[in-house]
Design an enzyme around this catalytic site. Structure first.
Site, short mmCIF file in Angstrom:
data_model
loop_
_atom_site.label_atom_id
_atom_site.label_comp_id
_atom_site.label_asym_id
_atom_site.label_seq_id
_atom_site.Cartn_x
_atom_site.Cartn_y
_atom_site.Cartn_z
N VAL A 186 2.08 -9.33 -39.67
CA VAL A 186 0.87 -10.14 -39.91
C VAL A 186 0.39 -10.89 -38.60
CG1 VAL A 186 -0.09 -11.86 -41.58
CG2 VAL A 186 1.31 -10.10 -42.50
N SER A 223 13.49 -6.18 -43.92
CA SER A 223 13.06 -7.32 -43.55
C SER A 223 14.08 -8.29 -43.32
CB SER A 223 12.09 -7.78 -44.64
OG SER A 223 12.94 -8.32 -45.92
N GLY A 224 13.91 -9.60 -43.01
CA GLY A 224 14.86 -10.61 -42.48
C GLY A 224 15.16 -11.46 -43.73
N CYS A 240 11.21 3.52 -58.58
CA CYS A 240 10.77 2.29 -58.42
C CYS A 240 9.99 1.49 -59.59
CB CYS A 240 10.02 2.07 -57.11
SG CYS A 240 10.78 2.41 -55.67
#
Length: 665
Positions: A289, A363-364, A2
């Site tokens: 969140v 995630s979207g 990464c």
């Protein structure tokens, strides 16, 4: 893996480079806390920090082929690596690991740069030919993983994050007023911009070669519309949406560690979580969140999805104080001026995700760009048709435009009517869809003294794009989103840079080449132009509660200036002191001080959207100046455990002749 870094300078010995490459790796150690490695040669060094996700035992980098000639440092994941491995084995390649890193290396040796078109993933990598001394850098097609480079004299430096260049005391970080004007104007950098003089971002879909100190860049893919299958009915379109998204999620669940999902409360992340659950043998971990300020909170919808799917759910509660206290650290990781504070809660959410033992999340992100989810697309269609519509149809269309705004009423419709009269024809060539948005950017550009025209760069950029002029107005809007706000803010400042600040990898099923090709082929054919993402919603109706499926777009936002006015952290002094502001010569100190005083002393309801946006730009520019230009408040970087260190001048080099690596350009 990464994070990657490197130095190319034929005049420097391997021994002299060793300390520098270790310090560069330490500056990005948060990206890969599981280990670090590097290879040095006369005139060259590169290394990587690792987040162990695939084949943790065998995927240590830098990775070399059996000849010892080619060396790879790789950041990201190739999701279709198993299929590529099968093809390469049929071509005679022999593999020693189960890691996608080895697939990337063999793919490049076998196919050269043509391999990049075959990769379905988010990646950036550096590949060194120890026989010729050539260096190659490459980045994925959507810009999911960052890669920066700089030419300094005879040296070429590269890194996943610019902070690695802080290693060198004589590397002068200087914010570039011309770039900043462009960034403030359009809310985001252009693909090549870094915000700093002399530092370039390698654009998405490109690769770069360094030979004898000379740099050449090459494009291997670009956005093309209407390249998907020929679809004759809406029912067929819905089946294809389900099939391609299911396959995309399945690919992105390939991991030797647990994969979680970020739940926003909207339909996009809910669909991703639904499909991920289909492949999970145990309860899925989801993360959200939660805002103390109810204006921004979507907790009820998040909990509804979690309960519907039976997930193991974690919610990170965010207060004004949390945002204000975390801003300097979040800006340090973002490295880019930001027009809103929404990235800061994501910084805190990734910390919580890491604390719960999750290294990978889905995630979207990318759904709104692919399936026309933003108001921008509806506005563009209506503005384009405006002069042809009778008055009653104009009003009828405007009444349906913003169903998610509870306060939207007759006064708002009257104001929008005036704007549409003003912006019904194109004023900036190629930018018709974004002209309304850019008005706030013009106000923000007033932060700069003698600023270059804020839209000069982007006008030149679109004018140079082959085929762009032939796109429809909606396609141009999509193209601009994929080239600017998505990679420049959503995938970077708010996405990748916040997740990797705590060693969490973000994967985006909607950013799949097959999903993109399908969506851009069917949207305008079957959509109604008023209901955002209608095809996507209908494809998953019945799999999720109607309350989620029918929920209109609720843009993810966080408290901006109100958070700082409530907390008043000490670092705000830099905005309120003319002496401090004068240290940044290109900032219009009078305008900046007047704006900061208003924002921090007046009720939040009296602060306009453009003032909020400009305040966040001012704050982030000042914090970046303090950290990178003045180098104040920097913490000592920490090198992850060293797993591999290779000095080619001591071990010797094999001179392999296989592959077409050295004849790519």
């Amino acid at each position: 893996m990464c994070g990657i870094v490197g130095i190319s300078n034929p005049a420097i010995s391997a021994e002299a480079l060793t300390d520098d490459i270790q310090t560069m790796l330490a500056y990005i150690g948060h990206r890969g806390p599981d280990g670090a490695g590097y290879v040095v040669d006369n005139g060259f060094a590169m290394g990587s920090v690792r987040l162990a996700i695939l084949d943790p035992a065998s995927g240590v980098q830098p990775f070399t082929d059996k000849s010892g000639r080619f060396w790879l440092c790789y950041n990201g994941e190739i999701y279709n690596y198993r299929e590529l491995k099968t093809t390469l084995e049929a071509a005679g390649c022999v593999f020693q690991t189960q890691c996608d890193t080895e697939v990337v290396l063999n793919a490049w040796i076998t196919w050269g740069a043509d391999c990049l078109r075959r990769f379905n993933g988010g990646f950036a990598f550096s590949l060194y030919d120890s026989e010729t001394g050539d260096l190659f850098l490459a980045r994925d097609r959507f810009g999911k993983r960052p890669l920066f480079y700089a030419k300094r004299g005879k040296s070429v430096l590269f890194a996943s994050e610019m902070k690695a260049f802080l290693t060198f005391p004589d590397f002068a970080f200087e914010q570039d007023p011309a770039q900043l004007s462009s960034i403030l104007g359009q809310w985001t950098p252009l693909p090549h911009q870094s915000g700093f003089q002399g530092i370039e971002s390698l654009p998405m879909g490109q690769w770069l070669a360094v030979r004898n100190g000379n740099i050449s860049t090459h494009t291997y893919t670009d956005l093309q519309f209407d390249t998907g299958p020929e679809v004759t009915s809406e029912a067929e379109a819905l089946d294809l949406v389900r099939d391609r998204l299911t396959r995309s999620v399945e690919l992105r669940l390939r991991s030797d560690v647990e994969v979680g999902v970020y739940l926003s409360g909207g339909v996009d992340s809910a669909i991703v979580a639904t499909l991920a659950k289909d492949f999970s043998q145990k309860p899925l971990s989801t993360f959200s969140v939660e805002f103390e300020d109810t204006e921004f909170d979507e907790t009820p919808e998040q909990r509804l999805v979690s309960e519907h799917l039976g997930t193991r759910h974690f919610s990170q509660r965010i207060s004004h104080a949390d945002i204000a206290d975390s801003t300097p650290d979040a800006i340090y990781h973002a490295e880019m001026p930001a027009f809103r504070s929404a990235f800061i809660p994501m910084y805190l959410l990734s910390k919580r995700t890491q604390e719960e033992g999750i290294k990978v999340i889905l995630s979207g992100e990318g759904a709104d760009e692919a399936f026309l989810g933003y108001d921008l697309f509806k506005e563009t269609r209506l503005r384009e048709a405006w002069d042809r519509l009778p008055e009653d149809q104009r009003r009828s269309q405007l009444e349906k435009l913003y169903p998610h705004l509870s306060h939207y009423g007759p006064k708002d419709i009257a104001a929008v009517t005036g704007l549409y009269h003003q912006f019904s024809t194109e004023k900036m060539p190629g930018l018709f869809s974004h002209e309304l948005r850019f008005q706030n950017g013009q106000f923000s550009a007033r932060l700069l003294n003698d600023a270059a025209p804020p839209f000069e760069e982007i006008l030149l950029y679109v004018a140079a794009q082959d085929g762009y002029a032939n796109f429809s107005s909606v396609e141009k809007a999509q193209w601009l989103e994929y080239k600017t706000l998505l990679p420049g803010y959503l995938l970077s400042t708010q996405g990748e840079r916040m997740s990797f600040s705590h060693g969490v990898e973000n994967r985006c099923p909607f950013l799949d080449p097959d999903v993109f090709a399908l969506a851009t082929s069917i949207n305008l054919k079957f959509d109604d132009g008023l209901t955002e993402k209608r095809l996507l919603r209908e494809a998953f109706r019945g799999r999720l509660p109607d309350q989620i499926i029918d929920k209109r777009k609720f843009p993810y936002r966080a408290p901006d200036s109100a958070a700082f006015a409530a907390r008043r952290p000490d670092y705000l002094d830099v905005l309120l002191s003319s002496g401090e502001l004068s240290k940044i010569p290109f900032v219009n100190a009078k305008f900046a001080q007047r704006l900061a005083n208003k924002v921090l002393t007046r009720p939040a309801g009296e602060i306009s959207t453009k003032e909020n946006q400009t305040f966040m730009y001012l704050l982030s520019i000042c914090l970046l100046h303090r950290t990178f230009v003045l180098r104040e408040g920097l913490q000592s970087p920490v090198l992850p455990p060293l797993q591999r260190a290779v000095n080619l001048t001591q071990t010797g080099k094999a001179h392999a002749s296989q592959g077409n690596f050295s004849s790519l350009t």
